[in-house]
Scaffold this motif. Structure first.
Motif, PDB file in Angstrom:
ATOM      1  N   ARG A  32      19.599  62.925  28.945  1.00 13.39           N
ATOM      2  CA  ARG A  32      20.354  61.738  29.187  1.00 13.39           C
ATOM      3  C   ARG A  32      20.277  60.394  28.595  1.00 13.39           C
ATOM      4  O   ARG A  32      20.940  59.696  27.855  1.00 13.39           O
ATOM      5  CB  ARG A  32      21.720  62.122  30.084  1.00 13.39           C
ATOM      6  CG  ARG A  32      22.567  61.033  30.653  1.00 13.39           C
ATOM      7  CD  ARG A  32      22.902  60.950  32.329  1.00 13.39           C
ATOM      8  NE  ARG A  32      23.429  62.660  32.077  1.00 13.39           N
ATOM      9  CZ  ARG A  32      24.064  63.366  32.983  1.00 13.39           C
ATOM     10  NH1 ARG A  32      24.022  62.710  34.306  1.00 13.39           N
ATOM     11  NH2 ARG A  32      23.786  64.905  33.496  1.00 13.39           N
ATOM     12  N   PRO A  33      18.496  60.003  29.500  1.00  7.32           N
ATOM     13  CA  PRO A  33      18.509  58.989  29.279  1.00  7.32           C
ATOM     14  C   PRO A  33      18.480  58.822  26.981  1.00  7.32           C
ATOM     15  O   PRO A  33      18.465  57.507  26.550  1.00  7.32           O
ATOM     16  CB  PRO A  33      17.384  58.685  30.009  1.00  7.32           C
ATOM     17  CG  PRO A  33      16.736  59.475  30.689  1.00  7.32           C
ATOM     18  CD  PRO A  33      17.905  60.494  30.060  1.00  7.32           C
ATOM     19  N   LEU A  34      17.812  59.944  26.855  1.00  7.89           N
ATOM     20  CA  LEU A  34      17.286  59.506  25.461  1.00  7.89           C
ATOM     21  C   LEU A  34      18.968  59.203  24.796  1.00  7.89           C
ATOM     22  O   LEU A  34      19.111  58.731  23.483  1.00  7.89           O
ATOM     23  CB  LEU A  34      17.022  60.925  24.291  1.00  7.89           C
ATOM     24  CG  LEU A  34      16.900  60.876  23.200  1.00  7.89           C
ATOM     25  CD1 LEU A  34      16.746  59.916  22.400  1.00  7.89           C
ATOM     26  CD2 LEU A  34      15.638  62.295  22.986  1.00  7.89           C
ATOM     27  N   ARG A  35      19.988  60.470  24.792  1.00  6.75           N
ATOM     28  CA  ARG A  35      21.116  60.575  24.338  1.00  6.75           C
ATOM     29  C   ARG A  35      21.836  58.736  24.445  1.00  6.75           C
ATOM     30  O   ARG A  35      23.181  58.495  23.436  1.00  6.75           O
ATOM     31  CB  ARG A  35      22.362  61.334  25.415  1.00  6.75           C
ATOM     32  CG  ARG A  35      23.717  61.700  24.388  1.00  6.75           C
ATOM     33  CD  ARG A  35      24.039  62.494  25.532  1.00  6.75           C
ATOM     34  NE  ARG A  35      24.158  64.149  24.939  1.00  6.75           N
ATOM     35  CZ  ARG A  35      23.490  64.729  26.155  1.00  6.75           C
ATOM     36  NH1 ARG A  35      23.333  64.324  27.377  1.00  6.75           N
ATOM     37  NH2 ARG A  35      23.355  65.867  25.946  1.00  6.75           N
ATOM     38  N   ALA A  36      21.748  58.323  25.989  1.00  4.82           N
ATOM     39  CA  ALA A  36      22.536  56.809  25.692  1.00  4.82           C
ATOM     40  C   ALA A  36      21.546  55.527  24.825  1.00  4.82           C
ATOM     41  O   ALA A  36      22.360  55.542  24.325  1.00  4.82           O
ATOM     42  CB  ALA A  36      22.691  56.330  27.527  1.00  4.82           C
ATOM     43  N   ALA A  37      20.316  55.815  24.619  1.00  2.00           N
ATOM     44  CA  ALA A  37      19.544  55.294  23.646  1.00  2.00           C
ATOM     45  C   ALA A  37      19.897  55.512  22.514  1.00  2.00           C
ATOM     46  O   ALA A  37      20.245  54.119  21.807  1.00  2.00           O
ATOM     47  CB  ALA A  37      18.456  55.455  24.037  1.00  2.00           C
ATOM     48  N   LEU A  38      20.331  56.546  21.852  1.00  2.00           N
ATOM     49  CA  LEU A  38      20.628  56.733  20.964  1.00  2.00           C
ATOM     50  C   LEU A  38      21.192  56.069  20.356  1.00  2.00           C
ATOM     51  O   LEU A  38      22.284  56.053  19.303  1.00  2.00           O
ATOM     52  CB  LEU A  38      20.681  57.728  20.475  1.00  2.00           C
ATOM     53  CG  LEU A  38      18.332  58.793  20.564  1.00  2.00           C
ATOM     54  CD1 LEU A  38      18.782  60.362  20.673  1.00  2.00           C
ATOM     55  CD2 LEU A  38      17.815  58.573  19.610  1.00  2.00           C
ATOM     56  N   GLN A  39      23.123  56.472  21.452  1.00  3.72           N
ATOM     57  CA  GLN A  39      24.401  55.585  20.917  1.00  3.72           C
ATOM     58  C   GLN A  39      24.325  54.854  21.007  1.00  3.72           C
ATOM     59  O   GLN A  39      24.915  54.180  20.687  1.00  3.72           O
ATOM     60  CB  GLN A  39      25.116  56.511  22.112  1.00  3.72           C
ATOM     61  CG  GLN A  39      26.256  55.983  21.633  1.00  3.72           C
ATOM     62  CD  GLN A  39      27.784  57.188  23.407  1.00  3.72           C
ATOM     63  OE1 GLN A  39      27.610  57.611  24.567  1.00  3.72           O
ATOM     64  NE2 GLN A  39      28.850  56.895  22.828  1.00  3.72           N
TER      65      GLN A  39
END
Length: 125
Positions: A32-39
């Motif tokens: 989840r934190p990676l998904r948020a950072a990439l978005q």
């Protein structure tokens, strides 16, 4: 120690490029934190998004799904997307078996350690 505590992600911006640095274990519980950072990188105006995986020790298929979804989102936004290595042997094996190493544009990193926020470089594979 909680598995989420072994995963870190940070982002830096420079000259239209956002580099997202990842360290630890990427899986269903930590994606989840990676998904948020990439978005945030893709929607934040970057022309190029690079994901530095030099500190990534483990990645399962759900983590790979986060990377592939970000690649698709980046392309739709007119942004180039790539992965920086070298990759840990297990991660390199996963990418090869699934056949995404070319799609993710894996390239060697420039000399010097990646730095996560807080100033600590990730472990080398």
């Amino acid at each position: 120690m909680d598995r989420g505590e072994t995963f870190r992600v940070s982002a830096t911006k420079a000259d239209g490029r956002t580099t997202v640095v990842v360290a630890g274990e990427l899986d269903y519980d930590t994606g989840r934190p990676l998904r948020a950072a990439l978005q945030a990188a893709i929607t934040g105006g970057a022309h190029r998004v690079e994901v530095d995986l030099r500190g990534l020790d483990f990645c399962d298929c759900s983590g790979l799904g986060v990377l592939m979804a970000a690649r698709v989102q980046a392309r739709r936004a007119g942004c180039t997307f790539g992965v920086v290595g070298p990759l840990a042997p297990m991660v390199r094996h996963l990418f090869g078996v699934v056949g995404v190493d070319g799609a993710l544009s894996v390239r060697a990193a420039m000399p010097g350690p990646a730095v996560l926020s807080g100033g600590a470089p990730p472990r080398s594979p």
